[in-house]
Design a protein around this motif. Structure first.
Motif, short mmCIF file in Angstrom:
data_model
loop_
_atom_site.label_atom_id
_atom_site.label_comp_id
_atom_site.label_asym_id
_atom_site.label_seq_id
_atom_site.Cartn_x
_atom_site.Cartn_y
_atom_site.Cartn_z
N UNK A 1 31.55 -13.65 12.27
CA UNK A 1 30.15 -12.92 12.86
C UNK A 1 29.22 -12.98 13.09
N UNK A 2 28.43 -12.49 13.58
CA UNK A 2 26.91 -12.87 14.38
C UNK A 2 26.31 -11.48 13.89
N UNK A 3 26.91 -10.52 14.46
CA UNK A 3 26.37 -9.17 13.81
C UNK A 3 26.84 -8.32 12.38
N UNK A 4 26.92 -8.60 11.35
CA UNK A 4 26.43 -7.97 10.28
C UNK A 4 24.78 -7.44 9.64
N UNK A 5 25.67 -6.28 8.87
CA UNK A 5 24.24 -5.63 8.39
C UNK A 5 23.52 -6.72 6.89
N UNK A 6 22.82 -6.54 6.34
CA UNK A 6 22.45 -7.42 5.36
C UNK A 6 21.94 -8.53 5.69
N UNK A 7 23.63 -9.46 5.77
CA UNK A 7 22.49 -10.71 5.88
C UNK A 7 23.64 -11.29 7.36
N UNK A 8 22.36 -11.50 8.71
CA UNK A 8 23.84 -11.65 9.90
C UNK A 8 23.79 -12.96 10.10
#
Ligand code: MN
Length: 133
Positions: free
Chosen positions: A62-69
């Motif tokens: 997944x490209x869109x993640x909190x903390x580390x993308x």
């Protein structure tokens, strides 16, 4: 089963913060005629750890993640000697062409657009696995 061409069940690691997406993808892959082993991580840091430990054949990132993308995680994985050849496929909700190019620049082998096409996902994954045979 059509996975005869692989010497064992392809192992997929899905790194995704959204629980509904994780459940959907697991359901699709487990219901497929192809036999996949599926593991999940709900954040990039854990996903990288699992990748180092378990050496999956392919990572759905997944490209869109909190903390580390996903872009950052992909770059980190590509910088690791023992992981640089793992197939990484970006999952991107973003329709912008430039963002897809960025996934390739970061080291992804390709991308799959969200919303995920339930009927196509298993074949898309097999396509990317074959590309590294
Ligand atoms: Mn996300």
């Amino acid at each position: 089963m059509p996975t005869w061409e692989f010497c064992r069940m392809p192992r997929i690691l899905y790194i995704e913060d959204n629980r509904d997406n994780r459940m959907l993808v697991r359901r699709i892959l487990m219901a497929s005629d192809y036999e996949f082993e599926v593991e999940e991580a709900d954040n990039a840091r854990l996903g990288i750890e699992m990748a180092q430990q378990n050496k999956p054949d392919l990572i759905l990132m997944d490209m869109s993640m909190p903390e580390m993308d996903g872009l950052t995680a992909t770059r980190q994985i590509r910088g690791m000697d023992d992981l640089r050849n793992i197939v990484i496929v970006a999952l991107t909700a973003n329709a912008m062409e430039g963002d897809r190019e960025r996934t390739l620049e970061a080291g992804c082998d390709g991308y799959i657009r969200k919303t995920i096409d339930v009927d196509k996902l298993p074949d898309e994954i097999i396509h990317y696995l074959r590309s590294r045979q």
